[in-house]
Structure formats: structure tokens, C-alpha cells
Design a protein around this motif. Structure first.
Motif, PDB file in Angstrom:
ATOM      1  N   UNK A  81       0.718  -1.740  -0.461  1.00 16.88           N
ATOM      2  CA  UNK A  81       0.213   0.396   0.039  1.00 16.88           C
ATOM      3  C   UNK A  81       0.689   1.113   0.265  1.00 16.88           C
ATOM      4  N   UNK A  82       1.646   1.234   1.060  1.00 19.38           N
ATOM      5  CA  UNK A  82       3.072   2.570   0.482  1.00 19.38           C
ATOM      6  C   UNK A  82       3.620   2.524  -0.406  1.00 19.38           C
ATOM      7  N   UNK A  83       3.835   1.597  -1.723  1.00 20.01           N
ATOM      8  CA  UNK A  83       4.634   1.652  -2.460  1.00 20.01           C
ATOM      9  C   UNK A  83       3.447   2.270  -3.429  1.00 20.01           C
ATOM     10  N   UNK A  86       3.416   6.031  -3.344  1.00 19.87           N
ATOM     11  CA  UNK A  86       4.528   6.458  -3.424  1.00 19.87           C
ATOM     12  C   UNK A  86       4.338   6.608  -5.158  1.00 19.87           C
ATOM     13  N   UNK A  87       3.959   5.476  -5.838  1.00 21.70           N
ATOM     14  CA  UNK A  87       4.050   5.798  -7.468  1.00 21.70           C
ATOM     15  C   UNK A  87       2.537   6.455  -7.464  1.00 21.70           C
ATOM     16  N   UNK A  88       2.018   6.789  -6.913  1.00 19.17           N
ATOM     17  CA  UNK A  88       0.524   7.850  -7.228  1.00 19.17           C
ATOM     18  C   UNK A  88       1.239   8.569  -7.090  1.00 19.17           C
ATOM     19  N   UNK A 110       6.647  13.058   1.430  1.00 14.42           N
ATOM     20  CA  UNK A 110       6.484  14.017   1.766  1.00 14.42           C
ATOM     21  C   UNK A 110       7.079  15.091   1.630  1.00 14.42           C
ATOM     22  N   UNK A 111       8.258  14.200   0.698  1.00 10.79           N
ATOM     23  CA  UNK A 111       9.194  15.779  -0.045  1.00 10.79           C
ATOM     24  C   UNK A 111       8.522  16.092  -1.281  1.00 10.79           C
ATOM     25  N   UNK A 160      11.008   4.434   4.005  1.00  7.67           N
ATOM     26  CA  UNK A 160      11.759   5.029   2.693  1.00  7.67           C
ATOM     27  C   UNK A 160      10.610   5.550   1.761  1.00  7.67           C
ATOM     28  N   UNK A 161       9.524   5.305   1.336  1.00  7.24           N
ATOM     29  CA  UNK A 161       8.761   5.291   1.429  1.00  7.24           C
ATOM     30  C   UNK A 161       8.017   6.638   1.127  1.00  7.24           C
TER      31      UNK A 161
END
Length: 314
Positions: free
Chosen positions: A118-120, A123-125, A222-223, A216-217
């Protein structure tokens, strides 16, 4: 040479919660209501994701699998826990205890992997929105889900094989309401070093790898969010991640407090309280957090409640 004359134990005695006396029915009713609410809420998430076109996205597909793992997890523990509350403790076959440990380990590992998946997806979205449709295709989602379940079943089976080699010949009392791995190992009269090593390697590899991946994701997420010029866009991006972050904190927090940084051996009541939080409360909060904080799920619930509330045409 010392002659061994030991009878092999075939049953464990689960003490449960001890004698609850006058509050037994109250505790039983409370836990039963929470369990029913957990099953209904998680089944509702699975059904809504399956039938609602607006929820046919990778995030909700992974969420439905997370709900499925919660159902499997609680269904393996809570019914027997309710029975122990009523009878004040009870016996369980060693083979059944080992099977329960296996069935607990599978969804536990799978949940860590689903949270990472879900975090991946988030991240992609957020970090690669132009490539989202090509990366998160349904076939890729299905491959990720199959991989999560396969790893869960395989690693749990690996631990189970080592557990089956243990013998029990002296003590048979477990001061808990389910067969957790630590009290079971304490009762073994054979060497547990190989089981402890395998369990530690699996636990730390799964927990550390998935938690590190999630951290890390979200650092990159956030960045990327702070680079969004529109305040509305930043708020929308944060809102899509907040529910997942809350569940990650709850899940890894309770999991680490029980298995990575467990209470002292004499803090049995504290350990049981943390286990109740982990096995009974957290599985209920997960779908509720997503339902209360997610506009898509609330819209789907309202849509089908409205549909079911309409009178049938004659």
C-alpha cells in the motif's frame, strides 16, 4: 548415562483470563460484540471494494486483502478466547496449538507485506503520477497480492516445521488465552535454539524490511508533497496517506510491543492486555479508520444504504 523416562505431553492447559467471577458475562459480551463488529466491518470493506466501481483501484484492492487477513487472524483466536472466558480455562491439543500458531503467523506476515504494498502504491501515485497507470496495472496488483500470501504461507510453514520437532514432557500450562510462540517454547523439554533462530530471522527480516520500505517510501512521498505548489493539492495528497500511516503506526506499534520489546516475564497481565489490543481491537480499528477518513468508502456506503433503503417497485 541417565535413563530418560518421560511421558510426552499431548495437551496444553490454557489458563485464559483466570477466574473473572461476576464480570465473566460482561467481558464475554464485550469481546463478542467487538469480534462481530470486526467481522462485519472487514467483510463490508471486501464487499464494497468488490462491487463499487469507484473503489476499483490498487489501494482499495490491497485494503480488501488486508481486511481478509484480519478476518483470518481474529477468527483463529477470538472464538477460542470467548470459550476460555466462559469455562475459565481449557485444554488444547498440542497439534491444534501448533496449527493455531501457523494460522496466526500467515496473516501476520501477509499484513506487513500488504502495508508495504500500500505504501508502494501511494509512492507511485504521488511521486510518479504519469506512470501510475502503467505500473499499477491489475496484473501487477494481482502478482503483488499472490506474492504477499505466498511469502506468508511459506515462511509460516518454515517456522511450523521446526516447531513440530519440539517435544513436551514436563509442564503443560500456558498462562495466556492463545498459543503464542514464546510460552510454547518455554514448555519444551527439547532444544529450542533452532526454532528461536528461525523465528528471529523471519520476524526481523519481515518486520525490518517492510517497515524500512514504508519509511523510505513516505520520506519520498512527503518530499514530493511539499513540492506541490497548490495547498489544495497538498491537502488531498496528505489525506490519501493519513489513514494508511495511522494503521501502520498502530500495527507496528502493537506488534513490536509484544514481540520485539515484550514486557518482562512477570508482567503477565500487561502482556495479555497488549495481546488483546493486538488481536481484538486493532483488527476493528483498521476498517473503521479507512471508512471514517476516506470519502470514497463513505460515498460507497451511503450509496448502497440508499439503494437498500429504497422500496421495491411492484
Amino acid at each position: 548415562m541417565v535413563k530418560r523416562n518421560q511421558s510426552t505431553i499431548t495437551e496444553f492447559l490454557l489458563l485464559g483470563f483466570g477466574e473473572l467471577h461476576n464480570i465473566k458475562i460482561l467481558v464475554f459480551t464485550l469481546f463478542l460484540v467487538i469480534h462481530i463488529m470486526t467481522l462485519i466491518s472487514n467483510v463490508l470493506v471486501i464487499v464494497l471494494v468488490g462491487v463499487s466501481q469507484s473503489l476499483h483501484s490498487p489501494m482499495y484492492f490491497f485494503l480488501s486483502q488486508l481486511s481478509l487477513s484480519e478476518i483470518l487472524f481474529t477468527s483463529d483466536i477470538v472464538p477460542n478466547m470467548l470459550w476460555l472466558i466462559l469455562v475459565g480455562g481449557g485444554k488444547v491439543l498440542v497439534a491444534r496449538c501448533m496449527a493455531q500458531l501457523y494460522l496466526l503467523t500467515v496473516p501476520t506476515i501477509a499484513q506487513c507485506l500488504f502495508l508495504a504494498a500500500m505504501s508502494f502504491d501511494r509512492h507511485v501515485a504521488i511521486c510518479r503520477p504519469l506512470h501510475y497507470a502503467t505500473i499499477m496495472t491489475f496484473s501487477h496488483q494481482l502478482q503483488l497480492v499472490i506474492a504477499c500470501w505466498f511469502i506468508g504461507f511459506t515462511l509460516a510453514l518454515f517456522i511450523y516445521i521446526f516447531l513440530k520437532q519440539l517435544t513436551f514432557c514436563h509442564l503443560n500450562t500456558i498462562n495466556h488465552f492463545y498459543c503464542d510462540i514464546a510460552p510454547v517454547l518455554q514448555l519444551s523439554c527439547s532444544s529450542t535454539s533452532s526454532v528461536e533462530l528461525v523465528t528471529a530471522v523471519v520476524a526481523f527480516s519481515v518486520l525490518l524490511s517492510t517497515f524500512t520500505f514504508i519509511v523510505v517510501s513516505y520520506v519520498s512521498i512527503i518530499w514530493a508533497i511539499f513540492k506541490i505548489s497548490s495547498s489544495v493539492g497538498r491537502h488531498k495528497a496528505f489525506s490519501t496517506c493519513s489513514s494508511h500511516l495511522i494503521i501502520v503506526c498502530m500495527y507496528y506499534g502493537t506488534l513490536s510491543s509484544i514481540y520485539i520489546f515484550p514486557p518482562r516475564e512477570n508482567s503477565i497481565d500487561l502482556n495479555k492486555s497488549l495481546s488483546i489490543l493486538y488481536t481484538l481491537v486493532t483488527p476493528l480499528f483498521n476498517p473503521l479508520i479507512y471508512s471514517l477518513r476516506n470519502q470514497d468508502i463513505k460515498a460507497a456506503i451511503f450509496k448502497y444504504m440508499t439503494f437498500l433503503g429504497k422500496p421495491m417497485k411492484t
